[in-house]
Design a protein around this motif. Structure first.
Motif, PDB file in Angstrom:
ATOM      1  N   ASP A  89      40.764  50.543  45.659  1.00  0.00           N
ATOM      2  CA  ASP A  89      39.811  50.770  44.576  1.00  0.00           C
ATOM      3  C   ASP A  89      40.246  51.862  43.612  1.00  0.00           C
ATOM      4  O   ASP A  89      39.541  52.174  42.655  1.00  0.00           O
ATOM      5  CB  ASP A  89      38.416  51.073  45.126  1.00  0.00           C
ATOM      6  CG  ASP A  89      38.377  52.308  46.016  1.00  0.00           C
ATOM      7  OD1 ASP A  89      39.404  53.016  46.128  1.00  0.00           O
ATOM      8  OD2 ASP A  89      37.308  52.581  46.594  1.00  0.00           O
ATOM      9  N   ARG A  90      41.414  52.456  43.840  1.00  0.00           N
ATOM     10  CA  ARG A  90      41.959  53.372  42.839  1.00  0.00           C
ATOM     11  C   ARG A  90      42.392  52.626  41.579  1.00  0.00           C
ATOM     12  O   ARG A  90      42.434  53.184  40.495  1.00  0.00           O
ATOM     13  CB  ARG A  90      43.167  54.128  43.400  1.00  0.00           C
ATOM     14  CG  ARG A  90      42.865  55.153  44.484  1.00  0.00           C
ATOM     15  CD  ARG A  90      44.157  55.876  44.845  1.00  0.00           C
ATOM     16  NE  ARG A  90      43.954  56.961  45.779  1.00  0.00           N
ATOM     17  CZ  ARG A  90      44.105  56.864  47.084  1.00  0.00           C
ATOM     18  NH1 ARG A  90      44.424  55.694  47.616  1.00  0.00           N
ATOM     19  NH2 ARG A  90      43.936  57.906  47.871  1.00  0.00           N
ATOM     20  N   LEU A  91      42.753  51.341  41.726  1.00  0.00           N
ATOM     21  CA  LEU A  91      43.295  50.583  40.608  1.00  0.00           C
ATOM     22  C   LEU A  91      42.213  50.241  39.595  1.00  0.00           C
ATOM     23  O   LEU A  91      41.208  49.616  39.923  1.00  0.00           O
ATOM     24  CB  LEU A  91      43.949  49.289  41.099  1.00  0.00           C
ATOM     25  CG  LEU A  91      44.565  48.429  39.996  1.00  0.00           C
ATOM     26  CD1 LEU A  91      45.844  49.067  39.453  1.00  0.00           C
ATOM     27  CD2 LEU A  91      44.845  47.011  40.492  1.00  0.00           C
ATOM     28  N   ALA A  92      42.450  50.629  38.345  1.00  0.00           N
ATOM     29  CA  ALA A  92      41.587  50.198  37.256  1.00  0.00           C
ATOM     30  C   ALA A  92      42.184  48.994  36.537  1.00  0.00           C
ATOM     31  O   ALA A  92      41.464  48.080  36.140  1.00  0.00           O
ATOM     32  CB  ALA A  92      41.382  51.343  36.255  1.00  0.00           C
ATOM     33  N   ARG A  93      43.508  48.997  36.381  1.00  0.00           N
ATOM     34  CA  ARG A  93      44.172  47.901  35.685  1.00  0.00           C
ATOM     35  C   ARG A  93      45.666  48.000  35.958  1.00  0.00           C
ATOM     36  O   ARG A  93      46.198  49.073  36.245  1.00  0.00           O
ATOM     37  CB  ARG A  93      43.897  47.990  34.173  1.00  0.00           C
ATOM     38  CG  ARG A  93      44.251  46.723  33.409  1.00  0.00           C
ATOM     39  CD  ARG A  93      43.631  46.738  32.014  1.00  0.00           C
ATOM     40  NE  ARG A  93      43.620  45.406  31.437  1.00  0.00           N
ATOM     41  CZ  ARG A  93      42.666  44.512  31.627  1.00  0.00           C
ATOM     42  NH1 ARG A  93      41.622  44.810  32.392  1.00  0.00           N
ATOM     43  NH2 ARG A  93      42.727  43.314  31.086  1.00  0.00           N
TER      44      ARG A  93
END
Length: 230
Positions: A89-93
């Protein structure tokens, strides 16, 4: 504020992002450029493809940022795409800059005429850097070409020949694909397929394959705008 983790393609290190990083920092973002094992100041370290994936994951975990936009240029799209799955869930894009994308069980050299590259890797263990004439027609000045050529180091061959490992559907990740039109005006077929996903978007830039050198301000603007769509 978004945290950008920038990874350049074959032969290059973190230094390739200097101008883009300055623009993003001026816009208020956190910027972390990564040099992959075996390249630039990390030349001499052994590396396979999964080493490069882990380099990127380790950088994210070391920094412990949230709202991470992973950016992979050219070859680096392959380890960046795999790392994007692994940072949770660290990934935004994830942003692919005129990049290869990982395909489960296939190498970076799959799907394009690569026999001379494979032969060079078999002979030396490395993918040799390009020479100045190879950069013609890519929207680069002589000074920019010299900077790239002088800064390039041989690329660890195993990273290009080992297969990618994916845990899920890459099309399910929020992604931007930047197509540089002077390096061909159509995305490769595997990218065209991924762009059918409603989580992927296509952005075109009228420049060559190395926009961090040829159009750093424009590329930084595209990256900044991509962060607003996370």
């Amino acid at each position: 504020m978004t945290n950008f983790v920038l990874v350049a393609g074959t032969w290059l290190g973190a230094w390739a992002w200097d101008e883009v990083a300055a623009e993003l920092r001026a816009a208020g973002h956190g910027v972390h450029a990564v040099t992959l094992s075996g390249l630039a100041e990390r030349q001499g370290l052994p590396a396979g493809q999964q080493t490069h994936v882990q380099d990127i994951v380790d950088e994210v975990e070391r920094l412990d940022p949230r709202d991470v936009v992973l950016v992979g240029h050219s070859y680096a799209g392959v380890p960046v795409g795999q790392a994007a799955e692994r940072i949770g869930d660290r990934l935004a894009r994830v942003v692919f800059v005129d990049a290869m994308v990982p395909v489960a069980g296939e190498s970076s050299l799959s799907g394009w005429p690569s026999e001379p590259v494979r032969e060079a890797i078999a002979a030396s263990g490395f993918w040799p850097p390009l020479t100045a004439p190879d950069y013609a027609g890519q929207d680069l000045t002589d000074e920019q070409i010299a900077r790239i050529v002088n800064g390039s180091t041989p690329h660890p061959g195993a990273t290009a020949t080992e297969p990618a490992v994916l845990r899920g559907d890459l099309g399910a990740l929020p992604a931007t694909y930047i197509k540089c039109l002077r390096d061909g005006d159509e995305p490769m077929p595997v990218v065209a397929h991924l762009l059918k996903s409603d989580r992927w978007e296509l952005i075109e830039m009228d420049t060559g394959h190395w926009p961090m050198f040829s159009r750093p301000r424009e590329l930084a603007r595209v990256l900044h705008e991509s962060a607003t769509r996370t």
